[in-house]
Every structure is written in structure tokens, then in C-alpha cells.
Design a protein around this motif. Structure first.
Motif, PDB file in Angstrom:
ATOM      1  N   ALA A 149      71.452  75.415  16.948  1.00 36.76           N
ATOM      2  CA  ALA A 149      70.905  74.597  17.877  1.00 36.76           C
ATOM      3  C   ALA A 149      69.318  74.722  17.851  1.00 36.76           C
ATOM      4  CB  ALA A 149      71.096  74.965  19.365  1.00 36.76           C
ATOM      5  N   ASN A 150      68.547  73.753  17.699  1.00 32.94           N
ATOM      6  CA  ASN A 150      66.951  73.714  17.520  1.00 32.94           C
ATOM      7  C   ASN A 150      66.557  72.508  17.936  1.00 32.94           C
ATOM      8  OD1 ASN A 150      64.468  74.391  16.876  1.00 32.94           O
ATOM      9  ND2 ASN A 150      64.659  73.567  14.759  1.00 32.94           N
ATOM     10  N   VAL A 151      66.316  72.633  19.230  1.00 32.55           N
ATOM     11  CA  VAL A 151      65.846  71.480  20.266  1.00 32.55           C
ATOM     12  C   VAL A 151      64.727  71.708  21.015  1.00 32.55           C
ATOM     13  CG1 VAL A 151      66.388  69.802  22.167  1.00 32.55           C
ATOM     14  CG2 VAL A 151      68.276  70.743  20.385  1.00 32.55           C
ATOM     15  N   ASN A 152      63.741  70.682  20.943  1.00 27.72           N
ATOM     16  CA  ASN A 152      62.275  71.040  21.482  1.00 27.72           C
ATOM     17  C   ASN A 152      62.244  69.997  22.563  1.00 27.72           C
ATOM     18  OD1 ASN A 152      59.566  71.020  22.223  1.00 27.72           O
ATOM     19  ND2 ASN A 152      58.976  71.875  20.179  1.00 27.72           N
ATOM     20  N   LEU A 174      66.398  78.120  30.835  1.00 29.59           N
ATOM     21  CA  LEU A 174      65.983  76.677  30.907  1.00 29.59           C
ATOM     22  C   LEU A 174      65.444  76.124  32.109  1.00 29.59           C
ATOM     23  CD1 LEU A 174      65.522  73.704  29.296  1.00 29.59           C
ATOM     24  CD2 LEU A 174      67.740  73.428  29.997  1.00 29.59           C
ATOM     25  N   LEU A 223      72.206  67.174  26.616  1.00 29.46           N
ATOM     26  CA  LEU A 223      72.382  68.299  26.025  1.00 29.46           C
ATOM     27  C   LEU A 223      73.825  68.849  26.031  1.00 29.46           C
ATOM     28  CD1 LEU A 223      69.470  70.401  26.704  1.00 29.46           C
ATOM     29  CD2 LEU A 223      69.761  68.987  25.071  1.00 29.46           C
ATOM     30  N   TYR A 275      73.390  70.667  21.370  1.00 28.07           N
ATOM     31  CA  TYR A 275      72.945  72.128  21.761  1.00 28.07           C
ATOM     32  C   TYR A 275      74.109  72.718  22.314  1.00 28.07           C
ATOM     33  CZ  TYR A 275      69.762  75.522  22.533  1.00 28.07           C
ATOM     34  OH  TYR A 275      69.042  76.743  22.480  1.00 28.07           O
ATOM     35  N   SER A 312      68.432  79.231  24.248  1.00 25.00           N
ATOM     36  CA  SER A 312      67.829  78.109  25.179  1.00 25.00           C
ATOM     37  C   SER A 312      67.004  77.223  24.815  1.00 25.00           C
ATOM     38  CB  SER A 312      67.397  78.905  26.333  1.00 25.00           C
ATOM     39  OG  SER A 312      66.943  78.143  27.621  1.00 25.00           O
ATOM     40  N   PRO A 313      66.818  75.806  24.835  1.00 24.22           N
ATOM     41  CA  PRO A 313      65.906  75.080  23.920  1.00 24.22           C
ATOM     42  C   PRO A 313      64.541  75.433  24.634  1.00 24.22           C
ATOM     43  CG  PRO A 313      67.217  73.828  25.577  1.00 24.22           C
ATOM     44  CD  PRO A 313      67.872  75.204  25.573  1.00 24.22           C
ATOM     45  N   ASN A 314      63.493  74.898  23.801  1.00 27.92           N
ATOM     46  CA  ASN A 314      62.220  75.207  23.992  1.00 27.92           C
ATOM     47  C   ASN A 314      61.824  73.997  25.181  1.00 27.92           C
ATOM     48  OD1 ASN A 314      61.372  77.225  22.299  1.00 27.92           O
ATOM     49  ND2 ASN A 314      61.252  75.623  20.647  1.00 27.92           N
ATOM     50  N   CYS A 315      61.156  74.289  26.260  1.00 27.90           N
ATOM     51  CA  CYS A 315      60.834  73.278  27.139  1.00 27.90           C
ATOM     52  C   CYS A 315      59.753  73.854  27.942  1.00 27.90           C
ATOM     53  CB  CYS A 315      61.777  73.043  28.288  1.00 27.90           C
ATOM     54  SG  CYS A 315      62.001  74.560  29.471  1.00 27.90           S
TER      55      CYS A 315
END
Length: 530
Positions: free
Chosen positions: A170-173, A205, A279, A298, A304-307
């Protein structure tokens, strides 16, 4: 005969399939279903659909007649190849069995792949159709090789499931998307056990976002209150006033998994049409409103994704103030309520149920009442449901599967759902563990009382409410279930606070669905501040 496999014989294939579904929901590990040929395989179909829609790993093993006996009126022979259509993640037909090294290696490879595919990249059912020729059992028969080396077979198969495929990274920005003050997080039901890693990563998140979290009652987040200070549980009541709904309209939304159950909330989101990101750890379209939605894969089990890291703002504070007021109103109404209002059952369970217990919630009104009235807490309750496609199908069997080998479990159900799966009662003597059935008996389909069709008199009663007028004490005796009719809220609180460790019991609460429908509407208005 394999000592490492727990095998349970179940008379009814439909009930067996839902029992397996419950086991797999709680464990997250594929459960195998085995049946004979013909319509026995067809009886698995409802649970296969539910497993597919909910992302539950099952291995469906259907015995079959050999190919030469198909299409020639041989007994108990139908076309079982891909009998479940597109619902399994994969469908295989095994070769006819032979006791040779090459065929056992083929079997190992196929079973290993089937096991992996039931979990990765998206959990769900796998169908293996398995034709046999005589002799079926490993017994001597003239003309057949019977040198069966069980130890050799076990050695070949022991690697199955030991080296599964790895999940997608999982690589979500979301940094740019989340630079917004008027944002919401929507959290819907979950299908399988959510680990504390999953919950912790979701908390990471949401606590950075500082957005209100509108969380369904069928999500575990409501039972980890200390991790989620921005949790909103009374959103249906709060949004009932049109002026408030417009004032609280978000600009952006993040959906975790799927939308909450509430039709009211879904229609509000559809009307506003905010920019939305879903997500999910499943590859599917999870937006029935067909709005401005992007879907991103995700899995919160792995991070936990970047936010954006936001500060509290007026929008968040407005939501939290309304939530606090709604909680005070809700709890006051409940505390003053002496009659058996079915909406209070969910609230009373949330107050009394012990920490770390398990709750399985049937469909129709129970999940709505959980959404409306369940109190947030830090009790770490695991909540399960079957929100895929089954409706009231297989409820008791699924609950028994969840309870088997687990913590003390509570089933919250209505009378029609319990009766629809009466054959699940045959499993009550087989489970290792405890199930408390909380039966809301309103003699019919209470959810339909909330709809305009309820005004149509006898037509409504006969074809929508469908009352059955069953004596549930006698029903319980038939399956050896301990029975008690609840006569006070104090008694119910006491029973819920002390869950047994073994056995199945039924606590019946009789209610009036027509009166309850009116009370529910009135209370939601009061809780929302009307």
C-alpha cells in the motif's frame, strides 16, 4: 482422519456453508466446505454469494460424478463446473484422482494456489469441483491399485498455505487531497476481524486529519473510543434537519471500505456530491451513488497513508458539539424508557456487554438500531454482520460459526431471521463456546413498518410483515437451547453483563413493531435537536 484438521459434520448443507462463513469471518483463515454431488452443491450457493460480496475466504469442495456419467441421466449428476458463476475468485475442476507421485504433486500445487487465491489479492470463495470414479473409499477392489501411503500424501500436502502470496504494498499519498478544513471520514461495516494494527493505523490517519469520523455501528471503531476523539455516532439524528445538513456539508470525503448502512446518510452524500476517495483492500466499485469518486487500493493492516496534518477547526467543533448534545439526549430518553422499545435493546447491549466480547448483528432493523443508538466505549467489542447479499439468510448458522472456538458471543436478531435459519439449531450441540441469542420478537418484519408500504393494511401484513406467531420457548426446547423471556430491563442488563462460557441460550424480548416505528422516528427527531 487428519488430526490437524477440525472436521464438523452438519446435516444441512446451507447451514453448513453459513457456519463455515462465520468461522472464516472471525479467524480470517479459509474454511473448507465439503459436500456430495447434485443439489447438495447448490445448497452452498447463498453462502458462496455472501462470501464473495463480503470478501470471506472459503474453499468449496464439491464432489462430482466422473465426466463420462454427465449428460446421460446418471443419478445425482448435474453440471457442477462453474456452478457458482462469477462469484468465486477462481473455479477449478480437479483431475480424476490417481495414487501417483506426479498426480499428488499436481494436487498439492492446485490446492496451494487455491488456498492463496482465497486470501490474495482479495479474499473470497474458491470452488474446486472434484470428480471421482469408484471405488470412492481407499479399500481393496479388483482391478484397482490401493497402495495408499497416507504419510507420503501428508508430506506432499504439508506445504499448502505455508508460503502464501504476499499482499500488494500500500503506497498512497493523500496530502494534497486532505488539505481541507471541511472534510469527513466515513467508515462502514467490516466483514472480518479487524486487528488492533488495522484499528491503530486508521486512528493514525484520522488523528492527523482532524476530520469528523462518521462511523457505522457495525464498525469496531465505536468500541475504541479512546483512539478516536473525533468520532460521530449520532449523524443520522443530527442530519435530519435540512438546514443543519446543509451547514455541515463537506467539501471532501474519505470512505474507509464502504459507506455506512444508513440510506439517509447515503442520500445526503449523493445530494451534496463531494469529491470522494474510497480506500479499500478490495478491488471493486464501492460507490452506489456514482459520485465524483476515486478508488484506491489500501490495506490498513500494513500501514497508514500519508496525509495532511491539520489543526482542529470550526467545522470539526460544530460536529463534536452536536454529537455531545445528541448523546445526552439519547441517553436521557433511554434511561427514562421502561417499555420494551426495540431500539433500546442495542443501547442496553452496548452498556452491559463485557469487554472483548463478540457481537453478531442480523440484518433488517438490528443494524439500523445499532447505527442509531449504540453507545461508543472502550470495550474492544468485535462486531460482525452479513451485509453482502444474504439478508436474513443463514443468520443463526453464521453466528454459531463465529462463536465456535471464540470469545463469548451475542447474536442480536429478529424473529423472522431466526426462523429462516431454523436448521442452524442443529449445530447448537456441536459448538465449542458460547452463544447468547438476543431475540427481538415483534412478530414480523419490523423494518417495513418504517416504509410507506406499511399503510396498506392486510396486504402489508400478509406480504411484507409476514407474522409467524411462533412460540420460541417450544422452538428452543426442540434444539436443546436454554430459554428465558425477559421481563425487565434490569433483568436483561444482568443477563448481558454475565455471558456464559459454554452453551447456547435464547433471551426473548417481545416488542410492538408499529409502536416502535413511531417511537424511533420521534426519538431521532428529539436526539437531533428538533
Amino acid at each position: 482422519e487428519n488430526d490437524h484438521i477440525e472436521s464438523i459434520s452438519v446435516l444441512d448443507e446451507r447451514s453448513a456453508a453459513y457456519f463455515a462463513l462465520g468461522l472464516a469471518k472471525r479467524s480470517g483463515v479459509p474454511t473448507a466446505l465439503v459436500c456430495t454431488s447434485g443439489t447438495a452443491a447448490a445448497n452452498f450457493f447463498p453462502a458462496v454469494i455472501e462470501a464473495s460480496e463480503n470478501g470471506i475466504p472459503l474453499l468449496i469442495l464439491t464432489a462430482d460424478r466422473p465426466p463420462e456419467l454427465r449428460n446421460c441421466v446418471a443419478g445425482q449428476t448435474i453440471d457442477q463446473v462453474k456452478i457458482y458463476g462469477l462469484y468465486p475468485r477462481e473455479s477449478y475442476e480437479l483431475a480424476l484422482p490417481e495414487i501417483t507421485d506426479s498426480m499428488l504433486r499436481y494436487l498439492r500445487q492446485t490446492i496451494s494456489e487455491a488456498y492463496d487465491r482465497s486470501l490474495i489479492p482479495e479474499p473470497g470463495p474458491i470452488h474446486l469441483n472434484i470428480p471421482f470414479r469408484d471405488p470412492l473409499p481407499p479399500v481393496p477392489q479388483e482391478g484397482f491399485e490401493t497402495d495408499l501411503d497416507k504419510q507420503a500424501i501428508n508430506r506432499l500436502l504439508e506445504s499448502v498455505g505455508k508460503h502464501p502470496l504476499q499482499p500488494l504494498e500500500a503506497n498512497v499519498n493523500l496530502i494534497e487531497f486532505t488539505q481541507c478544513e471541511k472534510g469527513l471520514v466515513l467508515v462502514g461495516p467490516t466483514s472480518m476481524t479487524c486487528s488492533e494494527d488495522w484499528i491503530s493505523n486508521v486512528a493514525s490517519l484520522t488523528n492527523r486529519l482532524k476530520w469528523p469520523i462518521l462511523c457505522d455501528g457495525l464498525s469496531p471503531l465505536r468500541n475504541y473510543e479512546d483512539w478516536f476523539p473525533n468520532l460521530i455516532s449520532n449523524y443520522v439524528a443530527i442530519l435530519r434537519r435540512r438546514d443543519i445538513a446543509e451547514e455541515l456539508a463537506p467539501e471532501r470525503v474519505i470512505v474507509l471500505g464502504e459507506l455506512p448502512v444508513s440510506k439517509f446518510l447515503r442520500e445526503w452524500i449523493e445530494r451534496i456530491e463531494p469529491e470522494t476517495i474510497v480506500l479499500s483492500d478490495r478491488f471493486r466499485n464501492a460507490d452506489p451513488s456514482h459520485s465524483r469518486t476515486s478508488h484506491l487500493y489500501y490495506n490498513f493492516n500494513h500501514g497508514s497513508p500519508n496525509c495532511s496534518t491539520n489543526a482542529p477547526n470550526e467545522y470539526l467543533n460544530d460536529w463534536l458539539e452536536r454529537e455531545q448534545h445528541a448523546c445526552i439526549q439519547r441517553d436521557a430518553l433511554m434511561a427514562d424508557c421502561d417499555q420494551f422499545f426495540e431500539g433500546k435493546v442495542a443501547w442496553a447491549i452496548s452498556e452491559a456487554i463485557p469487554e472483548n466480547a463478540i457481537l453478531f448483528v442480523s440484518n433488517s432493523m438490528p443494524p439500523r438500531d445499532l447505527e442509531f443508538f449504540w453507545k461508543t466505549s472502550d470495550k474492544r467489542i468485535q462486531i460482525y454482520s452479513s451485509r453482502g447479499a444474504s439478508g436474513i439468510d443463514g443468520i443463526l448458522s453464521t453466528a454459531l460459526g463465529i462463536a465456535h472456538g471464540g470469545e463469548s458471543t451475542v447474536l442480536l436478531t429478529g424473529d423472522l431471521a431466526l426462523l429462516h435459519d431454523s436448521n442452524g439449531g442443529l449445530l447448537c450441540s456441536r459448538i465449542e463456546g458460547s452463544l447468547t441469542i438476543v431475540l427481538i420478537n415483534n412478530n414480523g418484519g419490523g423494518i417495513f413498518e418504517m416504509l410507506p408500504v406499511s399503510q396498506f393494511g392486510d396486504v402489508f401484513e400478509n406480504y411484507f410483515a409476514t407474522p409467524q406467531s411462533i412460540d420460541f420457548k417450544q422452538w428452543s426446547e426442540l434444539y436443546g437451547i436454554s430459554y428465558q423471556k425477559i421481563d425487565s430491563w434490569d433483568s436483561f442488563h444482568s443477563k448481558m453483563a454475565s455471558l456464559p462460557k459454554r452453551g447456547v441460550r435464547l433471551l426473548e424480548i417481545q416488542t410492538n413493531r408499529k409502536a416502535d416505528a413511531a417511537t424511533r422516528k420521534d426519538w431521532l427527531r428529539k436526539i437531533g435537536g428538533d
